[in-house]
Motif scaffolding. Structure first.
Motif, mmCIF file in Angstrom:
data_model
loop_
_atom_site.group_PDB
_atom_site.id
_atom_site.type_symbol
_atom_site.label_atom_id
_atom_site.label_comp_id
_atom_site.label_asym_id
_atom_site.label_seq_id
_atom_site.Cartn_x
_atom_site.Cartn_y
_atom_site.Cartn_z
ATOM 1 N N GLY A 1 0.791 -1.226 0.000
ATOM 2 C CA GLY A 1 0.000 0.000 0.000
ATOM 3 C C GLY A 1 0.821 1.272 0.000
ATOM 4 O O GLY A 1 0.349 2.310 0.474
ATOM 5 N N GLY A 2 2.063 1.223 -0.519
ATOM 6 C CA GLY A 2 2.893 2.427 -0.512
ATOM 7 C C GLY A 2 3.544 2.630 0.840
ATOM 8 O O GLY A 2 3.848 1.678 1.558
ATOM 9 N N ASP A 3 3.755 3.881 1.210
ATOM 10 C CA ASP A 3 4.402 4.188 2.489
ATOM 11 C C ASP A 3 3.460 3.873 3.643
ATOM 12 O O ASP A 3 2.397 4.493 3.792
ATOM 13 C CB ASP A 3 4.796 5.674 2.537
ATOM 14 N N PRO A 4 3.823 2.904 4.496
ATOM 15 C CA PRO A 4 2.935 2.531 5.598
ATOM 16 C C PRO A 4 2.904 3.613 6.677
ATOM 17 O O PRO A 4 3.903 4.284 6.943
ATOM 18 C CB PRO A 4 3.556 1.242 6.131
ATOM 19 N N VAL A 5 1.749 3.789 7.291
ATOM 20 C CA VAL A 5 1.568 4.764 8.370
ATOM 21 C C VAL A 5 1.467 4.009 9.692
ATOM 22 O O VAL A 5 0.589 3.160 9.873
ATOM 23 C CB VAL A 5 0.304 5.613 8.145
ATOM 24 N N ASN A 6 2.390 4.320 10.605
ATOM 25 C CA ASN A 6 2.423 3.722 11.944
ATOM 26 C C ASN A 6 2.202 2.208 11.902
ATOM 27 O O ASN A 6 1.284 1.674 12.543
ATOM 28 C CB ASN A 6 1.368 4.378 12.846
ATOM 29 N N PRO A 7 3.027 1.471 11.175
ATOM 30 C CA PRO A 7 2.792 0.037 11.010
ATOM 31 C C PRO A 7 2.949 -0.775 12.291
ATOM 32 O O PRO A 7 2.396 -1.867 12.396
ATOM 33 C CB PRO A 7 3.849 -0.377 9.973
ATOM 34 N N THR A 8 3.690 -0.259 13.274
ATOM 35 C CA THR A 8 3.892 -1.017 14.512
ATOM 36 C C THR A 8 2.919 -0.629 15.623
ATOM 37 O O THR A 8 3.028 -1.158 16.732
ATOM 38 C CB THR A 8 5.326 -0.822 15.037
ATOM 39 N N LEU B 1 2.834 -3.746 17.972
ATOM 40 C CA LEU B 1 2.704 -4.824 16.992
ATOM 41 C C LEU B 1 3.873 -4.778 16.021
ATOM 42 O O LEU B 1 4.705 -3.863 16.063
ATOM 43 C CB LEU B 1 1.383 -4.681 16.230
ATOM 44 N N HIS B 2 3.945 -5.756 15.115
ATOM 45 C CA HIS B 2 4.977 -5.766 14.094
ATOM 46 C C HIS B 2 4.520 -5.113 12.798
ATOM 47 O O HIS B 2 5.272 -4.388 12.164
ATOM 48 C CB HIS B 2 5.404 -7.209 13.789
ATOM 49 N N TRP B 3 3.255 -5.385 12.383
ATOM 50 C CA TRP B 3 2.818 -4.865 11.088
ATOM 51 C C TRP B 3 1.299 -4.703 11.068
ATOM 52 O O TRP B 3 0.570 -5.680 10.885
ATOM 53 C CB TRP B 3 3.264 -5.781 9.954
ATOM 54 N N ALA B 4 0.854 -3.467 11.270
ATOM 55 C CA ALA B 4 -0.569 -3.152 11.188
ATOM 56 C C ALA B 4 -0.714 -1.706 10.730
ATOM 57 O O ALA B 4 -1.180 -0.843 11.481
ATOM 58 C CB ALA B 4 -1.253 -3.363 12.541
ATOM 59 N N PRO B 5 -0.316 -1.412 9.488
ATOM 60 C CA PRO B 5 -0.349 -0.027 9.011
ATOM 61 C C PRO B 5 -1.772 0.554 9.003
ATOM 62 O O PRO B 5 -2.737 -0.132 8.661
ATOM 63 C CB PRO B 5 0.219 -0.126 7.590
ATOM 64 N N THR B 6 -1.862 1.803 9.369
ATOM 65 C CA THR B 6 -3.156 2.475 9.447
ATOM 66 C C THR B 6 -3.789 2.617 8.070
ATOM 67 O O THR B 6 -3.124 2.952 7.094
ATOM 68 C CB THR B 6 -2.970 3.869 10.083
#
Length: 334
Positions: free
Chosen positions: A54-61, A66-71
């Protein structure tokens, strides 16, 4: 019914799922964004959307929780919704997670028991701690006597060390034929490597008393069945991925293990344990050309019989027995 979440990176998680599922008493449905594993081993396969495109992830952690949960990631939302829908309609007895803290948390929040596959390395961060804390049971696919990380001891009451799980466990080991030149097999996998065929060609040019073969490297052949060349070599040079190590152990081959850079020093931890136990020659990086004779001689001196200590025999069945036990207990609580 048992659900089995399979991480998409490389082929190792899929191979392990296939080996374990073949030993389970309950039907298994896989959940993954990786290509479906062989259908013969599973009742069904659920294809999940990717959550990393999804491009540049926003606050993925989620601020380190967490490890990976981009907004506002569409892929993440879609895949999580698909899992929720499947659990709601199927009502599985449990879900095996290999590996994702986020999936483990989601499944447990839905009231479904979770069996988590542990990974080697330094798993001391908050997300990993959360995943192991939420797990009803943890399976570590290596022998405790050779690798007992301190961070996992907190969960010793619900951890089973089953040994290395190899897809070749049932295959016959054929001793290599006699050869005038020492045969060296350089083995890589789908998880990525910094090694190139130029590195191997350079070694082959400088050390012509060895017969070099490479599989899985960029530019080298990919073998769907590497068992024959693995059994046929005198020394195998490999990364320290869990499946590769288990396959080498099953083949009982002398080995030089090079831990590749991975998150949380996953391969470094495994390679260090193998070297300390004397199962293989463990080195941190691809060696200088002049070092090869000494390393090969060390590997040949170690031989391959010590690999029995990696406990590949029956490992998949031991993992399946744990999962079946948790599933039966969960079914009794319905």
């Amino acid at each position: 019914m048992i659900g089995y979440y399979i991480h998409h990176h490389g082929h190792g998680h899929r191979m392990r799922a296939s080996s374990i599922s073949a030993q389970l008493h309950s039907p298994v449905t896989t959940l993954s964004s990786a290509p479906p594993p062989p259908a013969a081993r599973f009742a069904d396969s659920i294809s999940l959307a990717r959550d990393d495109r999804g491009g540049d992830p926003v606050n993925p952690t989620a601020d380190g929780a967490l490890h990976w949960a981009p907004t506002h990631d569409t892929g993440l939302r879609t895949r999580m919704a698909r899992i929720v829908s499947w659990i709601d309609s199927t009502r599985p007895d449990l879900v095996v997670v290999d590996v994702s803290v986020e999936i483990a948390a989601l499944v447990r929040l839905l009231g479904v028991p979770v069996v988590v596959i542990a990974m080697p390395g330094e798993r001391t961060d908050a997300p990993h701690h959360l995943g192991y804390q939420l797990a009803d049971h943890i399976i570590a696919a290596w022998p405790q006597a050779l690798y007992d990380p301190e961070w996992l001891r907190e969960f010793a009451h619900k951890t089973t060390f089953v040994g290395g799980i190899s897809r070749f466990e049932e295959r016959s080991v054929t001793p290599p034929e006699q050869s005038e030149r020492t045969r060296i097999l350089v083995l890589s996998g789908a998880g990525g490597t910094s090694l190139t065929m130029d590195d191997v060609r350079h070694c082959a040019h400088e050390h012509r008393n060895y017969r070099w073969q490479a599989l899985g490297l960029p530019g080298a052949p990919w073998a769907e069945d590497p068992w024959p060349p693995l059994c046929g070599c005198d020394v195998v040079v490999s990364h320290a991925g869990q499946n590769a190590v288990a396959d080498i152990a099953a083949a009982r081959r002398p080995a030089i293990i090079i831990g590749q850079p991975r998150p949380f020093d996953e391969q470094v931890g495994t390679a260090r344990a193998l070297g300390k136990a004397g199962l293989a020659v463990s080195i941190p990086r691809w060696p200088e050309t002049s070092q090869w004779p000494r390393l090969v001689d060390r590997a040949l001196a170690l031989g391959g019989e010590r690999w029995v200590r990696w406990q590949t025999s029956g490992a998949a069945a031991r993992a399946a027995a744990v999962i079946d036990s948790v599933a039966k207990r969960a079914e009794g609580l319905r």
